[in-house]
Design a protein around this motif. Structure first.
Motif, PDB file in Angstrom:
ATOM      1  N   VAL A   1       0.860  -1.186   0.000  1.00  8.09           N
ATOM      2  CA  VAL A   1       0.000   0.000   0.000  1.00  8.09           C
ATOM      3  C   VAL A   1       0.895   1.235   0.000  1.00  8.09           C
ATOM      4  N   ASP A   2       0.645   2.153  -0.942  1.00  7.73           N
ATOM      5  CA  ASP A   2       1.434   3.387  -0.952  1.00  7.73           C
ATOM      6  C   ASP A   2       0.709   4.480  -0.183  1.00  7.73           C
ATOM      7  N   ALA A   3       1.406   5.604   0.011  1.00  3.80           N
ATOM      8  CA  ALA A   3       0.863   6.685   0.829  1.00  3.80           C
ATOM      9  C   ALA A   3      -0.406   7.266   0.221  1.00  3.80           C
ATOM     10  N   ASP A   4      -0.430   7.420  -1.108  1.00  2.00           N
ATOM     11  CA  ASP A   4      -1.613   7.991  -1.754  1.00  2.00           C
ATOM     12  C   ASP A   4      -2.837   7.120  -1.539  1.00  2.00           C
ATOM     13  N   ALA A   5      -2.664   5.799  -1.679  1.00  4.53           N
ATOM     14  CA  ALA A   5      -3.793   4.891  -1.495  1.00  4.53           C
ATOM     15  C   ALA A   5      -4.282   4.904  -0.050  1.00  4.53           C
ATOM     16  N   ALA A   6      -3.338   4.959   0.906  1.00  6.83           N
ATOM     17  CA  ALA A   6      -3.733   4.967   2.313  1.00  6.83           C
ATOM     18  C   ALA A   6      -4.473   6.250   2.661  1.00  6.83           C
ATOM     19  N   LEU A   7      -3.969   7.394   2.173  1.00  5.57           N
ATOM     20  CA  LEU A   7      -4.639   8.666   2.448  1.00  5.57           C
ATOM     21  C   LEU A   7      -6.020   8.723   1.795  1.00  5.57           C
ATOM     22  N   ALA A   8      -6.137   8.172   0.591  1.00  3.32           N
ATOM     23  CA  ALA A   8      -7.438   8.176  -0.085  1.00  3.32           C
ATOM     24  C   ALA A   8      -8.431   7.278   0.643  1.00  3.32           C
TER      25      ALA A   8
ATOM     26  N   SER B   1      -8.542  13.864   2.006  1.00  8.45           N
ATOM     27  CA  SER B   1      -8.371  14.955   1.040  1.00  8.45           C
ATOM     28  C   SER B   1      -8.506  16.320   1.708  1.00  8.45           C
ATOM     29  N   ASP B   2      -9.500  16.460   2.616  1.00  4.09           N
ATOM     30  CA  ASP B   2      -9.652  17.749   3.287  1.00  4.09           C
ATOM     31  C   ASP B   2      -8.508  18.030   4.245  1.00  4.09           C
TER      32      ASP B   2
ATOM     33  N   ASP C   1      -5.797  19.480   2.148  1.00  2.00           N
ATOM     34  CA  ASP C   1      -6.106  20.880   1.837  1.00  2.00           C
ATOM     35  C   ASP C   1      -5.827  21.781   3.035  1.00  2.00           C
ATOM     36  N   SER C   2      -6.175  21.307   4.222  1.00  2.00           N
ATOM     37  CA  SER C   2      -5.923  22.095   5.424  1.00  2.00           C
ATOM     38  C   SER C   2      -4.441  22.311   5.640  1.00  2.00           C
ATOM     39  N   LEU C   3      -3.641  21.275   5.433  1.00  3.14           N
ATOM     40  CA  LEU C   3      -2.189  21.406   5.596  1.00  3.14           C
ATOM     41  C   LEU C   3      -1.607  22.335   4.541  1.00  3.14           C
ATOM     42  N   ALA C   4      -2.172  22.321   3.333  1.00  2.00           N
ATOM     43  CA  ALA C   4      -1.675  23.192   2.271  1.00  2.00           C
ATOM     44  C   ALA C   4      -1.905  24.658   2.611  1.00  2.00           C
TER      45      ALA C   4
ATOM     46  N   PRO D   1       1.989  17.806  -0.870  1.00  2.00           N
ATOM     47  CA  PRO D   1       1.201  17.678   0.359  1.00  2.00           C
ATOM     48  C   PRO D   1       1.934  16.968   1.488  1.00  2.00           C
ATOM     49  N   LEU D   2       2.872  16.077   1.147  1.00  2.00           N
ATOM     50  CA  LEU D   2       3.584  15.346   2.188  1.00  2.00           C
ATOM     51  C   LEU D   2       4.529  16.236   2.985  1.00  2.00           C
ATOM     52  N   LEU D   3       4.775  17.456   2.493  1.00  2.00           N
ATOM     53  CA  LEU D   3       5.641  18.385   3.220  1.00  2.00           C
ATOM     54  C   LEU D   3       4.859  19.231   4.224  1.00  2.00           C
TER      55      LEU D   3
END
Length: 610
Positions: free
Chosen positions: A449-456, A461-462, A465-468, A478-480
């Motif tokens: 499982v990669d990070a994108d799949a786990a986050l999805a 997603s929100d 956006d909040s971290l951005a 986004p990972l930063l």
């Protein structure tokens, strides 16, 4: 091997039976470099040993007024000087290469073992000790590997010079041989005592480093409870003990140094006195006397190499033992301390999707399926979650319950590290440490499982956006995005979902989730339930929840009442046929007619659960 070829493509598998076996393994791995250093060392010291012979021949030619003899001696001296310069350069180059090559090999195998053990390493070895092994001990072992070839070259050349002296001038040669033996018998018996003192110094140095490391790691806590002075006094005592041990070690090596100066000095006086008598009586020529005197002076040089070899051996033995202690550890023996499997169970590890069974409650989670557990007591899910994670839970009277079984084997009979690598439990209130999102998700994972799949799957997603918005660097990646301490800049639901993403990314064979969506709104919760079932397909997953939006996605639902399994089946079957289950999940008393699943009454659970 050249330094430009480092690091090693494959450092090899070390021999960890003992410190001596480990050092021998290092020698075998670089025999070519050791042979090269031995060759250049013998050539260098051999050319130096020939200087007294040429000088003696020049003196004798001057006594006999032989111009041809002087020319020959001058040409030989020039040739020996050239050979000495080249050989000295090459022996230094090859010796340093051996040192760095051996140290790099040790660091690579240590790094590989440390990465394999992970956090389990520091449960057996203090962090300060690990630092000392990977720094100071690596240098000491490399020093032994480097000095061994020069030591061997010194032994070979010393034996040749002594044999030549006996053959050239037996009366003086025998005196020299006896004097060299006296040096050995005087100095080398002191080496074991120096080794013991060095061991004590190293142990106290490791203790001081361990205290310093632990103090720095817990400095914030110490300041909070006012314990800085207590730990400072402890470190002062440890530092004083180290200072005393270092002084005792230095005194012993100073005595060895003094003996290596005094005994050869006495030998030189005896040789000069006896040689003068023989030359005065005409028994030997002046040139022969100069040759013997020069040979004795030369022998002081390999004697220093003997001392260096003894020191390298003394300091590297405990260093090698400590390195072997770390390198011999395996996952599964860091907790038990023995590494031995439980009797009758062999060394077989659980399958990729092991089944769980709790003998206490009767709860069974089939392998590769999504099992939901509904507890009749709203505060009673902590016990099953802890037990399914392999943690023993005791009765109030102190009697211990039987442990959970993993693929039919009691977890208590398996190495604890193996249980932890197999079962991951996400608590109700997971902790998020400060740092970037990439650092939060930097956990041991299977790679499936990669990070994108786990986050999805965790509907983050929100959160991204909040971290951005709060982290400018997260706009491009986004990972930063930065997370404050304990995730205080995020809502409760956002924290839960990030923790869920972290657990999904780890992709353990068994994942136990304790109320993973208790602070998430219903719409998001429904999406998480569907994604969780798809992402964990083929893995064993246990979700402790009373949310119908998660329960409807489970392959199997288990109802626990009074600490035992009261009913099991699908969510639809239990809702329609089990009033107590309907009372717990539907938040009612259980009176009235059954309500069909999917009816508007499920709106009871559709509210914003901030």
């Amino acid at each position: 091997m050249r330094l430009r070829d480092l690091p090693h493509p494959d450092p090899g598998e070390p021999d960890t039976r003992s410190g001596s076996h480990f050092v021998l393994w290092l020698f075998r791995r670089q025999l070519r470099g050791q042979t090269k250093t031995l060759f250049w060392g013998v050539l260098h010291m051999g050319s130096v040993a020939c200087l007294p012979v040429v000088v003696g021949a020049a003196v004798q030619a001057a006594v006999e007024s032989s111009a041809a003899g002087l020319v020959r001696a001058g040409l030989l001296l020039a040739g020996l000087g050239l050979v000495m310069a080249v050989a000295d350069t090459m022996v230094h180059r090859s010796a340093v290469t051996n040192w760095i090559t051996a140290a790099t090999r040790i660091q690579q195998v240590l790094a590989r073992r440390t990465a394999h053990l992970g956090a389990a390493l520091t449960r057996r070895v203090a962090a300060g000790e690990v630092v000392k092994v990977s720094t100071g001990d690596v240098e000491k072992i490399g020093w032994l590997v480097e000095s061994a070839s020069r030591f061997s070259a010194a032994v070979i050349v010393t034996g040749g010079v002594c044999a030549g002296l006996v053959l050239h001038e037996p009366r003086l040669g025998l005196i020299v041989v006896v004097g060299i033996a006296a040096v050995m018998l005087t100095v080398f018996p002191l080496v074991p005592a120096a080794t013991r003192r060095a061991d004590r110094e190293r142990a106290r140095s490791g203790r001081a480093a361990e205290l310093a490391s632990d103090t720095v790691a817990g400095l914030r806590v110490l300041r909070g409870i006012g314990g800085e002075e207590l730990f400072l006094n402890r470190y002062r005592r440890a530092s004083d003990d180290l200072r005393v041990a270092s002084v005792h070690t230095a005194r012993m090596w100073s005595l060895i140094d003094a003996l290596q100066v005094a005994v050869p000095g006495a030998l030189l006086l005896v040789v000069v006195w006896q040689g003068h008598r023989l030359a005065a009586s005409g028994a030997i020529t002046p040139g022969a006397l100069v040759t013997v005197y020069g040979a004795v002076l030369f022998l002081l040089f390999p004697l220093r190499l003997f001392q260096e070899g003894a020191m390298a051996w003394a300091f590297s033995r405990p260093a090698a033992r400590r390195a072997v202690r770390v390198l011999s550890m395996r996952r599964g023996d860091t907790e038990t301390g023995t590494g031995s499997p439980a009797p009758g169970h062999g060394t077989r590890e659980p399958s990729r999707a092991p089944a769980l069974h709790d003998p206490l409650t009767g709860l069974t989670a089939p392998g590769g399926r999504l099992t939901a557990v509904v507890h009749g007591d709203a505060d009673g899910s902590e016990g099953p979650a802890a037990r399914l994670g392999g943690r023993p839970v005791g009765e109030e009277d102190g009697a211990a319950h039987p442990s959970v079984e993993i693929d039919g084997r009691p977890a208590s009979e398996l190495p604890r590290a193996l249980v932890r690598a197999t079962v991951l439990v996400q608590d109700k209130e997971p902790v998020l440490l400060s740092g970037t999102l990439a650092e939060l998700l930097d956990v041991p994972a299977s790679g499936r499982v990669d990070a994108d799949a786990a986050l999805a799957a965790a509907a983050c997603s929100d959160v991204l956006d909040s971290l951005a918005h709060t982290s400018p660097e997260a706009a491009r990646d986004p990972l930063l995005g930065r997370i404050t301490e304990r995730g205080r800049s995020l809502s409760g639901g956002q924290r839960q979902r990030l923790a869920l993403a972290r657990s999904l990314l780890a992709d353990p064979p068994v994942l136990v989730l304790d109320e993973p969506t208790s602070a998430v709104d219903a719409h998001t919760e429904s999406r998480i339930g569907a994604a969780l079932r798809d992402l964990r397909a083929g893995r064993t997953t246990v979700v402790l929840t009373s949310s119908p939006l998660l329960l409807e996605h489970a392959d199997r639902v288990v109802l626990l009442l009074d600490g035992r399994v009261a009913a099991e089946g699908t969510h639809r079957d239990l809702w329609e046929n089990t009033p107590r289950y309907r009372a717990v999940v539907g938040r009612d008393t259980g009176s009235g007619p059954p309500v069909r699943v999917g009816a508007p009454s499920e709106a009871l659970h559709i509210e914003e659960k901030a």
